[in-house]
Design an enzyme around this catalytic site. Sequence first.
Site, PDB file in Angstrom:
ATOM      1  N   ALA A  53       0.785  -1.238   0.000  1.00  0.00           N
ATOM      2  CA  ALA A  53       0.000   0.000   0.000  1.00  0.00           C
ATOM      3  C   ALA A  53       0.822   1.296   0.000  1.00  0.00           C
ATOM      4  O   ALA A  53       0.627   2.172  -0.855  1.00  0.00           O
ATOM      5  CB  ALA A  53      -0.944  -0.014   1.198  1.00  0.00           C
ATOM      6  N   ARG A  91      -4.088   0.080  -9.897  1.00  0.00           N
ATOM      7  CA  ARG A  91      -4.526  -0.925  -8.913  1.00  0.00           C
ATOM      8  C   ARG A  91      -5.658  -0.315  -8.087  1.00  0.00           C
ATOM      9  O   ARG A  91      -5.513   0.806  -7.588  1.00  0.00           O
ATOM     10  CB  ARG A  91      -3.352  -1.373  -8.022  1.00  0.00           C
ATOM     11  CG  ARG A  91      -2.272  -2.113  -8.830  1.00  0.00           C
ATOM     12  CD  ARG A  91      -1.367  -2.935  -7.959  1.00  0.00           C
ATOM     13  NE  ARG A  91      -2.049  -4.062  -7.343  1.00  0.00           N
ATOM     14  CZ  ARG A  91      -1.514  -4.794  -6.370  1.00  0.00           C
ATOM     15  NH1 ARG A  91      -0.318  -4.509  -5.920  1.00  0.00           N
ATOM     16  NH2 ARG A  91      -2.181  -5.813  -5.856  1.00  0.00           N
ATOM     17  N   GLN A 190       4.224 -13.375  -1.402  1.00  0.00           N
ATOM     18  CA  GLN A 190       4.935 -12.196  -0.854  1.00  0.00           C
ATOM     19  C   GLN A 190       5.520 -12.496   0.528  1.00  0.00           C
ATOM     20  O   GLN A 190       6.506 -11.886   0.925  1.00  0.00           O
ATOM     21  CB  GLN A 190       3.987 -10.995  -0.740  1.00  0.00           C
ATOM     22  CG  GLN A 190       3.580 -10.388  -2.067  1.00  0.00           C
ATOM     23  CD  GLN A 190       2.221 -10.899  -2.505  1.00  0.00           C
ATOM     24  OE1 GLN A 190       1.875 -12.060  -2.252  1.00  0.00           O
ATOM     25  NE2 GLN A 190       1.450 -10.076  -3.178  1.00  0.00           N
ATOM     26  N   ASP A 231      -4.633  -2.610   3.147  1.00  0.00           N
ATOM     27  CA  ASP A 231      -4.612  -1.865   1.889  1.00  0.00           C
ATOM     28  C   ASP A 231      -5.656  -0.765   1.887  1.00  0.00           C
ATOM     29  O   ASP A 231      -5.491   0.259   1.235  1.00  0.00           O
ATOM     30  CB  ASP A 231      -4.808  -2.836   0.725  1.00  0.00           C
ATOM     31  CG  ASP A 231      -3.647  -3.805   0.650  1.00  0.00           C
ATOM     32  OD1 ASP A 231      -2.653  -3.472  -0.007  1.00  0.00           O
ATOM     33  OD2 ASP A 231      -3.687  -4.838   1.338  1.00  0.00           O
ATOM     34  N   ASN A 241      -7.155  -6.495   3.254  1.00  0.00           N
ATOM     35  CA  ASN A 241      -5.733  -6.860   3.214  1.00  0.00           C
ATOM     36  C   ASN A 241      -5.600  -8.085   2.314  1.00  0.00           C
ATOM     37  O   ASN A 241      -6.592  -8.616   1.794  1.00  0.00           O
ATOM     38  CB  ASN A 241      -5.210  -7.139   4.627  1.00  0.00           C
ATOM     39  CG  ASN A 241      -3.700  -7.208   4.671  1.00  0.00           C
ATOM     40  OD1 ASN A 241      -3.017  -6.317   4.159  1.00  0.00           O
ATOM     41  ND2 ASN A 241      -3.144  -8.263   5.245  1.00  0.00           N
TER      42      ASN A 241
HETATM   43  O1  MRU Z   1      -0.878  -7.143  -3.782  1.00  0.00           O
HETATM   44  P1  MRU Z   1       0.130  -6.465  -2.917  1.00  0.00           P
HETATM   45  O2  MRU Z   1       1.389  -7.224  -2.709  1.00  0.00           O
HETATM   46  O3  MRU Z   1       0.352  -5.028  -3.294  1.00  0.00           O
HETATM   47  O4  MRU Z   1      -0.666  -6.468  -1.558  1.00  0.00           O
HETATM   48  C1  MRU Z   1      -0.475  -5.567  -0.610  1.00  0.00           C
HETATM   49  C2  MRU Z   1       0.121  -6.240   0.495  1.00  0.00           C
HETATM   50  O5  MRU Z   1       1.308  -6.414   0.504  1.00  0.00           O
HETATM   51  C3  MRU Z   1      -0.659  -6.723   1.598  1.00  0.00           C
HETATM   52  O6  MRU Z   1      -1.994  -6.795   1.462  1.00  0.00           O
HETATM   53  C4  MRU Z   1      -0.137  -6.099   2.842  1.00  0.00           C
HETATM   54  O7  MRU Z   1      -0.353  -6.980   3.855  1.00  0.00           O
HETATM   55  C5  MRU Z   1      -0.718  -4.745   3.151  1.00  0.00           C
HETATM   56  S1  MRU Z   1      -0.070  -3.505   2.201  1.00  0.00           S
HETATM   57  C6  MRU Z   1       1.205  -2.990   3.119  1.00  0.00           C
END
Ligand code: MRU
Length: 349
Positions: A53, A91, A190, A231, A241
């Site tokens: 995010a 996004r 991730q 997010d 999230n």
């Molecule tokens: O799809 P992404 O990798 O951009 O997703 C976001 C995230 O990494 C997670 O949802 C995260 O836990 C929160 S964003 C810091």
Amino acid sequence: MLVNDKIYQTVWIEGSTVYMIQQNLLPFKFEIHECKTYWDTCMAITDMTIRGAGAIGAAAGYAMAQAFLQFRDSEKAISIREARQDIENTRPTARNLFYAVDRVYKAGLISPESAMVEAQKVAQKDASDSKTIGEYGCELFKRKTNVLTHCNAGWLAFVDYGTALAPIYLAAKQGKEVFVYVDETRPRNQGAKLTAWELYNNDIPHIIIPDNAAASLMAQGKIDIIIVGADRIAANGDAANKIGTLGRAILAKEFNIPFYVAAPTSTIDINCATGKEIPIEERNQEEVLFQSGIDANNNPVQILVCSPGSKALNPAFDVTPSKYITGIITEKGIVKAHHQSIKKLMEEV
Ligand code: MRU
């Protein structure tokens, strides 16, 4: 953050070029990706060269500033509006993207230079908020704590420090014993790729677990606390999230484990009354059907891991209702995940 003896932020700008850590290559290769135009930066957000995010927000703010520089002269107003649209279409779920674009857009109406200054401010505030979140979150750690986290809300997901991982880094620095269970976080992993890489580089004891091992570990009493990122957080405290978070939250309630969401106030969207209004991104099915890694000779490979011909569903996020959230760790302190606390918090920002 220190990588190969050099201090890096996840994303930064020099002149009109945006630089970022190429996260699609981690943990196998550390490379810096260059975006010369706002469009290059949009592409990098879409293909998740940069993700998380806060990092997405900072990159989007820089992209908006790049657009103001690019369209300094001809047909400026139309081009700038189109550029804003392009950036916002990269996004849909991360609130920080829209927050940053709005701030930089408004500043850019004064001058491209003001847009650049504002983009820098957004990025640096993201880093300082994360640092403060670490300080508040660290107070939740006892002398010895086993923590579970999902996806990557570390420094790679922000400009620096991270949110869910910031308290972990600080607790370890203060000499507390911290052990981290890292959900691998299918489909893009991730957790296994990015969170594990961050923790390994920081000498934090950790272990990667398959996503479906979390329930059993909780049942065995191996998890003291769960901290995840967000997010987007709705006005009533519901939090979107990475997909899989909801399951952890429900389990945490069952096993009486505190479940915290760590996020800056820039992730809170007071215009979303509840989590039902948060747009959930659906990504390409290839992310589920194929896995990427390296072969024995260190060459990148992609392999099919599902039955050929079958299709896959790939929602990128889920929404955890506020009733499952013990508290939200913000740069203003730890607040309850309910409407009044969030309203009060946002009045202070
Ligand atoms: O799809 P992404 O990798 O951009 O997703 C976001 C995230 O990494 C997670 O949802 C995260 O836990 C929160 S964003 C810091």
